[in-house]
Design an enzyme around this catalytic site. Structure first.
Site, short mmCIF file in Angstrom:
data_model
loop_
_atom_site.label_atom_id
_atom_site.label_comp_id
_atom_site.label_asym_id
_atom_site.label_seq_id
_atom_site.Cartn_x
_atom_site.Cartn_y
_atom_site.Cartn_z
N THR A 121 49.84 37.70 36.36
CA THR A 121 50.39 37.70 37.71
C THR A 121 51.89 37.91 37.61
O THR A 121 52.59 37.10 37.01
CB THR A 121 50.10 36.34 38.37
OG1 THR A 121 48.69 36.12 38.31
CG2 THR A 121 50.55 36.33 39.81
N PHE A 168 41.63 37.46 39.66
CA PHE A 168 41.35 36.48 40.72
C PHE A 168 40.38 35.44 40.17
O PHE A 168 39.44 35.03 40.83
CB PHE A 168 40.77 37.18 41.95
CG PHE A 168 41.71 38.18 42.55
CD1 PHE A 168 41.63 39.52 42.19
CD2 PHE A 168 42.71 37.78 43.43
CE1 PHE A 168 42.52 40.45 42.72
CE2 PHE A 168 43.61 38.71 43.95
CZ PHE A 168 43.51 40.05 43.61
N GLU A 171 39.54 28.87 37.46
CA GLU A 171 39.14 28.12 36.27
C GLU A 171 37.87 27.34 36.61
O GLU A 171 37.70 26.84 37.71
CB GLU A 171 40.27 27.19 35.83
CG GLU A 171 41.44 28.00 35.30
CD GLU A 171 42.56 27.15 34.77
OE1 GLU A 171 43.72 27.53 34.96
OE2 GLU A 171 42.27 26.09 34.20
N CYS A 279 48.20 28.30 38.94
CA CYS A 279 48.45 29.46 39.79
C CYS A 279 49.09 29.14 41.14
O CYS A 279 50.18 29.62 41.42
CB CYS A 279 47.15 30.23 39.98
SG CYS A 279 46.64 30.97 38.44
#
Ligand code: UDX
Ligand code: UDX
Length: 454
Positions: A121, A168, A171, A279
């Site tokens: 990212t 995308f 986890e 994230c």
């Protein structure tokens, strides 16, 4: 296709293994020798459901290998995925030094046309910067030695393409999210490289997985926009939980009533102690910095971040209120990871909450099925226990922080015996308040009020 994946973290390792499972020949590279040695012995450095057996199968079938030798990885591949970490710097901007270091290395070692795919990212504009780094490095390579002498270049300056292909993956469901994505986002600039990307994702392409093909900047921003929106959705329902407690409404029913509107959708409307992970906290901050750099002051996402910080701290006062006071008390915590099915403690709400309770003089006992090794690196003065019952024994209250399945069907009669007082604070709204009352607990949850026996 021969593919190299640089970085065997939560993202790179899943991407490399799944691409091998698609039938590609994948070399995974990492600077961390321990991780690579472990992987060569079939040990995954991260906890991800089903990953280890997927690694074993693909290694056995000769499609997946691991090395610290980046040069080999680059020269053996047509496509090179960059999946190294992009942590946040103190000022909230993304640290791109690892991405840039890998780009420079690729430029030094590439011996022919390469497709360089940014999976990490990265802020808008990073792909363009990476292109500059590689072009400049290649020019230097040519000027330093004459073309013919550079055996790797065998007489010509290699060309390359840059692709933005954000991930995308959640986890705990990363393999599922990779194998059956809602969409594949590709930022690319030539038909040829788009064709190569379709080849890479052929199994998905055949499944008619939607491919969003656009330019580099748009692809980079889709990632931030998606994560920031998901984080905002969570902060929205967490804000509703505050209002619900004041007016006696039920936030779970609010979420249900909202979510049935297909324009809203029911996902990511579960109230909780605040989002964590590697994230949302990082990407929301990075979006603020990206916008600020181009002269725009983001407002909605800024509020989502503030609400999230407030919700985590609010849990401390909810616990304090449920126990009258925490000074000198023992609090049993169930769940530490930022969410179930992962060992990841990065920005977990448990860190803020436990530190806050310790500051108020509480003694903490804790159990998490998977993340305690990671937790020990970030949480001190905690008595780590091997079971929920051990946590409850002689504790003055039990607090649920992560909604692991095993906490959903807990033996409440035994828990009640073990606790000094029948006090449960459930920050994930796992349990039915009526049932908890019948069992004789003083049950506190989020956005649904406190349930003390009359
Ligand atoms: C990271 C970012 O956090 C995420 O935002 C991005 O989308 C993908 O990469 P993650 O896989 O969780 O996600 O990072 P991490 O678990 O820290 O793994 C990064 C790996 O890259 C580490 O194993 C590290 O050793 C490796 N690395 C880092 C290299 O091999 N070379 C480098 O130069 C830097
Ligand atoms: C997220 C994005 O979902 C994924 O698309 C992106 O690639 C990486 O970041 P991840 O951080 O692994 O994935 O976990 P996620 O399931 O999104 O949960 C993030 C946090 O939000 C967790 O702390 C979770 O507890 C919290 N959460 C999630 C809520 O509090 N309520 C919800 O309804 C959903």
């Amino acid at each position: 296709m021969n593919i190299c994946v640089v970085g065997v973290g939560y993202v790179g390792l899943v991407v490399g293994t799944c691409l091998a499972d698609f039938g590609h020949n994948v070399v995974c590279v990492d600077t961390n020798k321990d991780k690579i040695d472990g992987l060569k012995n079939g040990i995954s450095p991260i906890y991800e459901l089903g990953l280890e057996e997927l690694i074993h199968r693909n290694v056995k079938e000769g499609r997946l290998s691991f090395t610290t030798d980046l040069k080999h990885g680059i020269q053996a591949s047509l496509a090179v995925y960059v999946a190294v970490n992009t942590p946040n710097k103190a000022d909230g901007t993304a640290d791109l030094s690892y991405v840039q270091a890998v780009a420079a290395k690729i430029a030094e070692e590439m011996d022919g046309y390469k497709v360089i795919i940014l999976k990490s990212t990265v802020p808008v504009g990073t792909c363009a910067k990476v292109r500059e780094i590689i072009s400049k490095k290649l020019e230097e390579r040519v000027s330093e030695k004459n073309l013919a002498a550079d055996v790797n270049l065998n007489g010509y300056l290699p060309t390359f393409s840059i692709v933005s292909n954000p991930e995308f993956l959640r986890e705990g469901s990363a393999i599922e999210d990779f194998m059956r994505p809602n969409r594949v986002v590709i930022g690319a600039e030539s038909d040829q490289v788009i064709a190569i990307m379709k080849d890479i994702y052929r199994p998905l392409y055949l499944l008619e997985t939607p491919m969003v093909i656009t330019n580099l900047e748009t692809a980079e921003l889709i990632k931030y926009a998606s994560n920031a929106f998901l984080a905002t959705k969570i902060s929205f329902i967490n804000e509703m939980s505050c209002i619900c407690e004041k007016v006696g409404a039920d936030v779970n029913m609010i979420a249900k009533g909202m979510g049935l509107d297909r324009r809203i959708g029911s996902k990511f409307l579960h109230t909780g102690p605040g989002y964590g992970g590697s994230c949302f906290p990082k990407d929301t901050q990075a979006l603020l910095s990206i916008a600020k750099e181009v002269g725009y002051e983001v407002k909605i996402v800024k509020s989502a971040i503030e609400v999230n910080e407030y919700q985590k701290k609010r849990m401390i006062s909810v616990i304090k209120q449920a126990m009258q006071d925490v000074e000198g008390k023992t609090i049993g915590i169930l769940g530490l990871a930022f969410k179930p099915n992962t060992d990841d403690m990065r920005d977990a709400a448990a860190i803020t909450i436990i530190n806050g309770l310790q500051e108020l003089g509480a003694k903490i006992k804790a159990f998490d099925p998977v993340s305690m090794d990671e937790a020990k690196k970030v949480l001190n003065n905690v008595e780590y226990c091997e079971s929920s019952f051990a946590v409850a024994e002689n504790s003055d209250a039990l607090v649920i922080l992560t909604e692991w399945n095993e906490f959903r069907q807990i033996d409440f009669s035994k828990i009640k015996e073990l606790l000094n007082a029948p006090v449960i604070i459930d920050t994930r709204n796992l349990y039915d308040p009526e049932r908890m009352l019948k069992l004789g607990f003083e049950y506190t949850c989020i956005g649904r009020g406190n349930f003390k026996s009359a």
